[in-house]
Design an enzyme around this catalytic site. Structure first.
Site, PDB file in Angstrom:
ATOM      1  N   ASP A 153       0.823  -1.193   0.000  1.00  0.00           N
ATOM      2  CA  ASP A 153       0.000   0.000   0.000  1.00  0.00           C
ATOM      3  C   ASP A 153       0.865   1.253   0.000  1.00  0.00           C
ATOM      4  O   ASP A 153       0.634   2.201  -0.736  1.00  0.00           O
ATOM      5  CB  ASP A 153      -0.900  -0.019   1.243  1.00  0.00           C
ATOM      6  CG  ASP A 153      -2.094   0.869   1.076  1.00  0.00           C
ATOM      7  OD1 ASP A 153      -2.668   1.268   2.098  1.00  0.00           O
ATOM      8  OD2 ASP A 153      -2.453   1.174  -0.068  1.00  0.00           O
ATOM      9  N   ASP A 207      -9.184  -1.000   3.900  1.00  0.00           N
ATOM     10  CA  ASP A 207      -8.685  -0.692   5.232  1.00  0.00           C
ATOM     11  C   ASP A 207      -9.533  -1.337   6.298  1.00  0.00           C
ATOM     12  O   ASP A 207      -9.017  -1.955   7.235  1.00  0.00           O
ATOM     13  CB  ASP A 207      -8.688   0.817   5.459  1.00  0.00           C
ATOM     14  CG  ASP A 207      -7.684   1.490   4.583  1.00  0.00           C
ATOM     15  OD1 ASP A 207      -7.839   2.697   4.345  1.00  0.00           O
ATOM     16  OD2 ASP A 207      -6.757   0.805   4.144  1.00  0.00           O
TER      17      ASP A 207
END
Lengths: 253, 485
Positions: free
Chosen positions: B195, B406
């Protein structure tokens, strides 16, 4: 013993904290953030202490003086963190006041400050209850229960929940007392929190003796009630002073 | 005690607006996991998914074998995700946006229907709930269809949308926790690193996606949780509070930043773009659920998310405070999503060189002030059009966005901690929440897309291992002796 008992133990330890949270803190997001950060600080202090003491564990339960040192060091560290917390809070107060001026709102009231202190103390209390009581409560949701030999009249979970409730009260209100002591420069209030914390920790040492919990738990609750009363009196006094000062100001204008 | 108008009421609303769904998602995942694994079912880890293509972990392997196998698994998974993300970038570049939207709707359908359905079935089985097939099918069908409808449409109330996002996150997270332990931890760390690279590095696919979206002033089709504060619930500076607070700290710095659409923008009066980014498009559980054997083709596409990179969209919903003499505008951490063509009309006006003032919250005073300015700076008729458009549009815009990935990976971490003990759960929860708060604060400072995974996952993993190795013996030892402090 069952899910109902497990929830019951959890509520014994955390019930008053939960109602404080719902009544005061849940409406103000900043207080929720304060609570979370003070919980985190307490957790980190616990991790540091356990890192220090890891080499010496497991301690023998027959000898009691290592436990004394353990409690001394832990309480001392946490009180040092409280002073650090206070310093960070002072900086935050300046930032908040500057922000309030910028958006042309009134600065932090005294009640606001006390609420922030309360949220900080509640964070410590909740962290204590969670890590010392709730973390061990998982077997309580099952079909059986557990007794400790030193305190064999009540299930262990109930004893730890009751002690956690006392400690949560002590942590919550001693933070308010400590913050107002630091703010006013009142020596009695400043020393109150560490002394009370220390006494409470020492009282739990009595639990090491057989049947000790029948003595230490009522004493612990006496300490908690003393903290509550002292905090109440201090808050009352400050509110009255504040109101009379504001009354004088508005009268003189 | 007069606290009306105290600043304590309004600071930090956006942060709490993002933290509460994350907390609820984590809490429900922990509940579900402890409920579903209360009866020890031995057949849990025998599914083969894309996340353990290379190596199937069994408890009898040695440590080094497990570690190597887990690393291989994680490498393969990340590779798959990178490929899919690049595929998405290409599709988006060639303007297959509708295809993407329908694909995301389809994946929401599969996640809610088949994955959610199987979780529901296990709950019914374990809880001995008496329910018949027909009722179950009807309930599941309704639940799924409403979820698919709420994903991209404007007509559905935002609360329903938010609830379905949380539900999608929960379902995918529960599926991910079926992976074996070592693979899960290594995968989490690898995803956090991915990420970080994909969002911040110059060649990263997500960065390209975000830039593409902003250069087109278009919204990325993705599954994103949008936290909108209640419009009109409180007077005064709501959304802009945190932005201005941080603006005050970094004094003198012009807080407005125009990040992406600088082409259309005059000067530095920008649109504060604070967005949070999170998972990526295509980083889906797609990995986790490609079953090679022929079962139901589920794809955890649930994880498509992305964020809307665009800001330049004329500050919709970027809040600002206009207190008289402050020379800068505090941009709150909000961004908007422009969904209607009306807004394009505004953009054209803007191209003429006016900087479009950002609208604040429902505060009438500020709106009036901004309206004044609009009227002054534009031509009269245009100005009036602008006003109406802005006032209409502002109701819809505003809110920090957090991608669904997330949610999923935070919950996976906490769920995996729950499989060990509750103490690690609390520690990891606190770590993740504080990581999220740090990321949000960084977002307000940096004003461009940020990956939300790395800080939280790093803190979560550190706290998990610290708690498990150090704190647990200490605390359990003292508290079973009834020694507390």
């Amino acid at each position: 013993m069952t899910v109902a008992a497990g929830i019951g133990y959890a509520l014994v330890a955390l019930g008053p904290s939960l109602s404080l949270f719902l009544a005061l803190i849940s409406k103000k997001p900043f207080l929720i953030l304060t609570l979370l950060s003070s919980t985190l600080v307490w957790l980190m202090s616990l991790i540091v202490m356990s890192a220090l003491w890891r080499a010496f564990l497991p301690l023998k339960t027959t000898v009691w003086w290592p436990y004394t040192i353990l409690i001394l060091t832990s309480v001392g560290f946490q009180e040092a963190l409280r002073i650090l917390f206070w310093k960070v809070y002072k900086k935050l107060e300046d930032i908040l006041d500057a922000f309030a001026d910028r958006v042309s709102k009134p600065r932090l009231f005294m009640t606001d400050k006390m609420q922030i202190a309360l949220a900080g103390g509640l964070g410590h209390g909740v962290a204590h209850a969670v890590f010392f009581c709730l973390g061990l409560l998982t077997p309580a949701f099952g079909p059986a229960t557990y007794y400790v030999e030193k305190c064999s009249k009540m299930p262990f979970f109930l004893v730890s929940a009751i002690i956690a409730l006392a400690f949560a009260t002590i942590h919550t209100f001693s933070m308010v007392i400590a913050f107002s002591g630091y703010e006013e420069g009142n020596k009695v209030d400043q020393c109150f929190a560490p002394v009370v914390h220390f006494i409470a920790g020492m009282l739990t040492l009595i639990n090491l003796a057989f049947g000790g919990c029948t003595i230490s738990i009522p004493l612990l609750y006496c300490v908690a009630i003393v903290t509550l009363v002292h905090c109440g009196k201090m808050a009352w006094r400050r509110l009255i002073e504040n109101r009379s000062r504001e009354g004088n100001l508005s009268n003189s204008q | 005690m007069d606290t009306t108008g105290s600043i304590l009421e309004s600071i930090g609303v956006e942060i709490i607006g993002v933290m509460s769904p994350v907390s609820i998602c984590m809490f429900l995942v922990v509940l579900l996991i402890s409920f579903l694994s209360s009866t020890t079912s031995p057949t849990t880890s025998s599914i083969r998914t894309a996340a353990n293509l290379v190596y199937l972990e069994t408890p009898s392997d040695s440590t080094t074998q497990k570690l190597e196998g887990a690393l291989l698994n994680a490498a393969v998974f990340i590779l798959l995700i990178t490929l899919v993300t690049f595929l998405l970038v290409i599709l988006y570049y060639y303007r297959f946006t509708n295809f993407l939207k329908y694909y995301i709707r389809f994946s929401a359908l599969m996640v809610l229907g088949s994955m959610g359905g199987s979780i529901l079935l296990s709950i019914i089985q374990i809880g001995n709930i008496p329910i018949d097939c027909v009722t179950f099918t009807v309930i599941l069908l309704n639940f799924t269809v409403l979820g698919v409808l709420s994903v991209f449409s404007n007509g559905v109330p935002i609360l329903v949308n938010q609830m379905y996002m949380v539900a999608l996150g929960i379902i995918v997270a529960v599926w991910f926790t079926k992976l074996p332990e070592w693979t899960t931890w290594v995968l989490l760390v690898a995803l956090a690193l991915y990420d970080l690279v994909a969002v911040l590095a110059p060649g990263g696919p997500l960065k390209m996606l975000v830039e593409l979206a902003s250069s087109r002033d278009d919204e990325l089709p993705a599954l994103v949780y949008e936290a909108r504060p209640n419009v009109g619930s409180r007077a005064g500076s709501r959304g802009q509070s945190l932005g201005v607070l941080l603006a005050g700290v970094s004094e003198g710095e012009a807080v407005e930043l125009s990040v992406m659409s600088s082409s259309e923008n005059v000067g530095s009066d920008g649109r504060g773009v604070s967005e949070t980014r999170s998972g990526n498009v295509g980083r889906d559980g797609r990995g986790a659920n490609e079953t090679r054997s022929g079962n139901v083709g589920r794809d955890g596409r649930g994880l498509n998310e992305t964020r809307r990179g665009n800001v330049g969209r004329d500050g919709r919903g970027l809040n600002e405070t206009r207190s008289g003499n402050v020379g800068r505008d505090g941009r709150g951490m909000n961004e908007t999503r422009s969904e209607n063509e009306e807004i394009d009309g505004v953009r054209e006006v803007e191209i003429e060189g006016e900087t479009l003032p950002l609208m604040g919250g429902g505060d009438g005073r500020e709106r009036a002030m901004a309206n004044e300015e609009i009227r002054e700076s534009n031509e009269s008729d245009r100005g009036r059009v602008l006003e109406r458009i802005i006032e209409g549009a502002e109701e819809r815009e505003r809110g920090i966005r957090l991608g669904l990935g997330d949610f999923v990976f935070y919950s996976v971490l906490v769920g995996r901690a729950a499989m060990y003990d509750m103490m690690t759960v609390y520690a990891c929860y606190l770590a993740i929440i504080s990581g999220l708060a740090c990321t949000l604060i960084l977002l307000a400072v940096c004003r461009h897309a940020l990956p939300a995974l790395p800080i939280s996952i790093a803190l979560g993993v550190i706290f998990y291992f610290l708690t498990r190795l150090l704190m647990e013996p200490f605390v359990v030892g003292t508290s079973t002796n009834l020694l507390m402090f």
